[in-house]
Design an enzyme around this catalytic site. Structure first.
Site, PDB file in Angstrom:
ATOM      1  CD  GLU A 168       8.168  99.432  38.338  1.00 59.44           C
ATOM      2  OE1 GLU A 168       8.651  98.535  37.626  1.00 59.44           O
ATOM      3  OE2 GLU A 168       7.063  99.950  38.102  1.00 59.44           O
ATOM      4  CD  GLU A 284       3.255 104.190  37.987  1.00 60.16           C
ATOM      5  OE1 GLU A 284       2.846 103.064  37.637  1.00 60.16           O
ATOM      6  OE2 GLU A 284       4.448 104.515  37.900  1.00 60.16           O
TER       7      GLU A 284
HETATM    8  O1  9MR Z   1       1.184 101.917  31.352  1.00 62.24           O
HETATM    9  C1  9MR Z   1       2.460 101.768  30.762  1.00 62.24           C
HETATM   10  C2  9MR Z   1       2.369 100.849  29.533  1.00 62.24           C
HETATM   11  O2  9MR Z   1       1.496 101.417  28.566  1.00 62.24           O
HETATM   12  C3  9MR Z   1       3.764 100.652  28.958  1.00 62.24           C
HETATM   13  O3  9MR Z   1       3.682  99.686  27.941  1.00 62.24           O
HETATM   14  C4  9MR Z   1       4.729 100.168  30.040  1.00 62.24           C
HETATM   15  C5  9MR Z   1       6.162 100.132  29.507  1.00 62.24           C
HETATM   16  O4  9MR Z   1       6.573 101.427  29.131  1.00 62.24           O
HETATM   17  O5  9MR Z   1       4.713 101.018  31.153  1.00 62.24           O
HETATM   18  C6  9MR Z   1       3.435 101.162  31.741  1.00 62.24           C
HETATM   19  O6  9MR Z   1       3.544 102.011  32.852  1.00 62.24           O
HETATM   20  C7  9MR Z   1       4.190 101.451  33.988  1.00 62.24           C
HETATM   21  C8  9MR Z   1       4.998 102.543  34.643  1.00 62.24           C
HETATM   22  O7  9MR Z   1       5.897 103.103  33.719  1.00 62.24           O
HETATM   23  C9  9MR Z   1       5.734 102.029  35.870  1.00 62.24           C
HETATM   24  N1  9MR Z   1       4.827 101.386  36.781  1.00 62.24           N
HETATM   25  C10 9MR Z   1       3.942 100.366  36.225  1.00 62.24           C
HETATM   26  C11 9MR Z   1       3.183 100.952  35.037  1.00 62.24           C
HETATM   27  C12 9MR Z   1       2.205  99.919  34.476  1.00 62.24           C
HETATM   28  O8  9MR Z   1       2.901  98.811  33.986  1.00 62.24           O
END
Ligand code: 9MR
Length: 375
Positions: A168, A284
């Site tokens: 990102e 994802e």
């Molecule tokens: O699904 C993940 C959530 O449980 C966590 O709190 C968050 C922070 O670590 O990250 C989420 O996963 C994200 C991923 O790492 C990057 N793309 C977006 C995902 C959803 O927010």
């Protein structure tokens, strides 16, 4: 204070909104559409029959406490990615300490069940540890970044299918000519931090496929269009300076209520990425079910249609080698907190329901794999 007049105009707006929403559902839902599947009982097998990998994000705490959930992962997935455990905030309890316990548990689980393992993520501006802001600065940022990437990639070297090296890093709204997001990494190290991250990872683990991962690339609206353009430019720049990057991860957090899906534009983007010699991973995938009717029949059908329509387009591009959903069962999904429904009904964004039974979304995925050209 609201007078009667304004109350009735609120009512008119509310009615117009409801009418708009029900028209939108009519556009999205085809009650005659069926999602029949023949053969195979696991997504892993439907995918691998076409040379494609299917897998999902998992959390160590959930697999440890839900043995039946763990069994579903073992059955359905050919590749596993930790949802939390390889992020800085979990791996690095203190600046000079690494804790691989949870990530190693998942790596072992994957290995025991014959799954590949992928890493998410080495460089991100979120999920940083509480000590990060007070400790990392312009003087030491490069040391922290290089040490982090080297230690973590070496720990799994030779056993990692792929790494989301940078996550990102693009944000056209930050108004920079290079499209980069204004993150601490950019502020401390300048735009070359991305190239540096890939070079360090390649040196420590020459076998893993090194990926740039991002979201907001999927739909036909000005925001996603700008992001696709900026991501493509970034990939072109990296390739032209010989950065060891091997793939693009398209997160694919889809929206069931969205109608601006344009197969032609998406196909063009995928072909442009592939023409740089890069592989593409759907990293994802899930479908937000906000604003869809509560009834399971309609809701699941629209979610399933979103999966099948998207994957049919994406899997037609031979450079797409893997599809991972962000979770497997509706029993646990980040949408419960990040994208809840206004009617408070439990969300249903994933291939298995909360009882671990396949839903229409599962069928939709199996059908898209079955239709995909063989890799
Ligand atoms: O699904 C993940 C959530 O449980 C966590 O709190 C968050 C922070 O670590 O990250 C989420 O996963 C994200 C991923 O790492 C990057 N793309 C977006 C995902 C959803 O927010």
């Amino acid at each position: 204070m609201l007078g009667l007049g304004s109350l009735s105009s609120v009512g008119v707006i509310a009615t117009a909104k409801t009418k708009y929403q029900s028209d939108q559902i009519k556009l999205l839902d085809n009650p005659k559409r069926t999602f029949k599947v023949f053969g195979g009982i696991t997504l892993r097998k439907h995918a691998s029959a076409r040379g494609i990998l299917y897998g999902a994000a998992a959390r160590e705490d959930l697999l440890v406490s839900n043995p039946e959930l763990a069994t579903s992962y073992a059955q359905q997935c050919g590749i596993l990615v930790p949802e939390w455990e390889l992020k800085w905030n979990i791996l690095r309890p203190a600046p000079d300490k690494f804790d691989f316990t949870k990530a190693d548990w998942l790596a072992k689980f994957a290995h025991t069940h014959g799954m590949l393992f992928r890493g998410h993520t080495l460089v991100w501006h979120e999920a940083l540890p509480p000590w990060f802001n007070s400790t990392v600065n312009q003087q030491n940022a490069q040391k922290f970044l290089v040490e982090h990437i080297t230690t973590v990639t070496k720990h799994y070297a030779g056993h990692m299918h792929s790494w989301d090296v940078v996550n990102e890093a693009i944000e056209p709204n930050d108004n920079r000519a290079d499209g980069l997001k204004n993150t601490p990494w950019l502020q401390f190290l300048g735009p070359d931090y991305i190239d540096l991250a890939f070079r360090v990872a390649a040196q420590a683990d020459p076998k893993a496929l090194l990926v740039y991962n991002d979201y907001g690339l999927e739909y036909d609206n000005p925001k996603d269009e700008a992001k696709r353009t900026a991501v493509l430019k970034l990939l072109e720049r990296l390739k032209s300076k010989g950065t060891p990057i091997h793939g693009l991860g398209i997160q694919s957090h889809l929206t069931g209520y969205e109608t601006h899906f344009n197969p032609k534009k998406l196909r063009r983007f995928l072909a442009d990425v592939a023409s740089l010699g890069l592989k593409i991973l759907i990293t994802e995938l899930d479908v937000v079910d906000q604003k869809l009717p509560a009834a399971f029949t309609v809701r699941d059908r629209i979610v399933a249609a979103t999966y099948e329509d998207y994957l049919s387009v994406v899997l037609a591009e031979p450079a797409v080698i893997a599809v991972l959903t962000w979770g497997l069962s509706d029993r646990y999904t980040w949408h419960s907190t990040y994208a809840p429904r206004s009617d408070k009904a439990a969300v249903r964004p994933l291939p298995l329901d909360s009882q671990l039974k396949p839903k229409l979304a599962w069928n939709a995925m199996a059908r898209a794999f079955d239709k995909a050209p063989r890799r």
